[in-house]
Design an enzyme around this catalytic site. Sequence first.
Site, mmCIF file in Angstrom:
data_model
loop_
_atom_site.group_PDB
_atom_site.id
_atom_site.type_symbol
_atom_site.label_atom_id
_atom_site.label_comp_id
_atom_site.label_asym_id
_atom_site.label_seq_id
_atom_site.Cartn_x
_atom_site.Cartn_y
_atom_site.Cartn_z
ATOM 1 N N GLY A 15 0.845 -1.202 0.000
ATOM 2 C CA GLY A 15 0.000 0.000 0.000
ATOM 3 C C GLY A 15 0.875 1.245 0.000
ATOM 4 C CB ALA A 26 16.205 10.486 0.925
ATOM 5 N NE ARG A 76 -1.006 -4.894 -0.166
ATOM 6 C CZ ARG A 76 -1.868 -3.885 -0.087
ATOM 7 N NH1 ARG A 76 -2.797 -3.764 -1.003
ATOM 8 N NH2 ARG A 76 -1.804 -3.019 0.898
ATOM 9 C CG ASP A 107 2.992 -6.511 7.102
ATOM 10 O OD1 ASP A 107 2.616 -5.980 6.043
ATOM 11 O OD2 ASP A 107 2.193 -6.916 7.977
ATOM 12 C CB THR A 130 2.925 0.848 5.843
ATOM 13 O OG1 THR A 130 1.552 0.625 6.248
ATOM 14 C CG2 THR A 130 3.804 0.509 7.034
ATOM 15 C CG ASP A 132 -1.736 -0.094 7.951
ATOM 16 O OD1 ASP A 132 -2.584 0.813 7.846
ATOM 17 O OD2 ASP A 132 -1.767 -1.144 7.285
ATOM 18 C CG ASP A 134 1.356 -2.718 10.362
ATOM 19 O OD1 ASP A 134 2.066 -2.026 9.613
ATOM 20 O OD2 ASP A 134 0.581 -3.576 9.931
ATOM 21 N NE ARG A 176 -5.118 -5.815 5.256
ATOM 22 C CZ ARG A 176 -4.632 -5.697 4.034
ATOM 23 N NH1 ARG A 176 -5.421 -5.927 3.010
ATOM 24 N NH2 ARG A 176 -3.385 -5.364 3.821
ATOM 25 C CD GLU A 192 -18.690 9.243 24.042
ATOM 26 O OE1 GLU A 192 -18.703 10.422 23.703
ATOM 27 O OE2 GLU A 192 -18.756 8.837 25.209
ATOM 28 C CD GLN A 260 -8.257 6.126 6.682
ATOM 29 O OE1 GLN A 260 -7.912 5.876 7.812
ATOM 30 N NE2 GLN A 260 -9.079 5.336 5.999
#
Length: 328
Positions: A15, A26, A76, A107, A130, A132, A134, A176, A192, A260
Site C-alpha cells: 500500500g 533521498a 502487491r 510487512d 506504510t 499503518d 505496524d 486491517r 467517544e 487516508q
Amino acid sequence: MAKKIKKIGVMTSGGDAPGMNAAIRAVVRACTYYNIKCIGYYRGYEGMIENDFIELTSRNVKNIINKGGTILKSARSTAFRTVAGRKQAYENLSAENVDAIILIGGDGTFTGGALFSKEYDIPVLGIPGTIDNDIFGTQFTIGYDTALNTVVEAVDKIRDTASSHNRLFFIEVMGRDAGFIALNAGVGAGAEEILIPEEDQPLEKLIKSLKRSKRNGKTSSIVIVAEGDKTGKNVFELAEYVKDNMEDYSPRVTVLGHLQRGGSPSCADRVLASRLGVKAVELLLEGEKDVMVGIRNNKIVATPIVEIMRCKNSINRELLRISDILSV
Ligand code: F6P
C-alpha cells in the site's frame, strides 16, 4: 569481503504511503552524493520480475518531496511469491549489475525481501513505508503521521455536522491488523469510543458507554472503528446494532477509506523519509545487509529483517485508558 556497491535498485511496494517519494528522492540523491548509480523498479517486485525500471538521477527526483503516492508506482506481487518469480527477478538484477536493493514498503514487502535475501546473495535494505505504523524496528513508519492528520481533519469536519444534528457517527479508518491509526487519531479527534484489532471489546461496553454519555448530557458522539476491529461486525452492522439497542439514536456511518493513503506528506514524514533514505544507502556502502532502517528515540537504527518479521510493535494501552477517562 562484501562486494563493493556500485549500483542500487530501489522500489516501492505494498500500500502506498505519503512520504514514499521523499524516501525515493533521498535514496537517489544519496547515491549521487556517494557517486553510485541508482535505478528505480516500477510497481515493486512486479517491475523486478518484468525488468521494468528507470535510471534515476538527482534531477529525476526534483519536486517530488511534497508529492503523495509514489512516482515508482506500487503493487502487491503474487508472482514474487513463487520460486520462478524470484529467480526471474534475480536474473534481471544480475543482468543489470545491480549490487543491492532498497525496499520501501510494509510487512508484505519485507516478507518478500527476507525470502529473497535467503535465496540469493544480494544485499537487501528495508525502509518502512506504510500508513499503518505496524512495523517492528521503528517507532514511526513513513506515511503514518500524514495519515493521522488526514483522519483528524476528516473527523473534525464530521464532528461539525454530528453536533448540528445531535447525531452519533461511526467512522471507519484503515488498519486491517493494527489499531495505531484508530487509537491515535481517535484520541487526537476526541472520539467517544475507539475500537481496534488489538482489543476484544464487548459490544455491551459500547452501549453502556454511549448511554452514560447521553445521561451526562452529550448530544453527539464519534466512534472510531479500525477496519480489523474485533467486534465481529462491520461498521454498518455496528451502527445497526446501536440503533436496535438505543432507539433514540439514528447513527450515521462514514468510511474514510483510501483518502487516508493520499495527500502531500507532513513535514514529519518528509524529514523521516529523508533521514531513512540517506541512512539506507550509507549502511549498504558500509557493507550492512538484510536490515531495515527505523527510528527510535529520534535515532536511526537498523534491525535485521528476520527480526522485523518475527516481532510486533504493541499499541500504547495507556491511550485506551486516556480515551476512557476523556469520554466521560
Ligand atoms: O496500506 C495498508 C492498508 O492501508 C491497510 O490498512 C488496509 O487494510 C489496506 O492497506 C488496503 O489496501 P488495498 O486497498 O490496497 O488492498
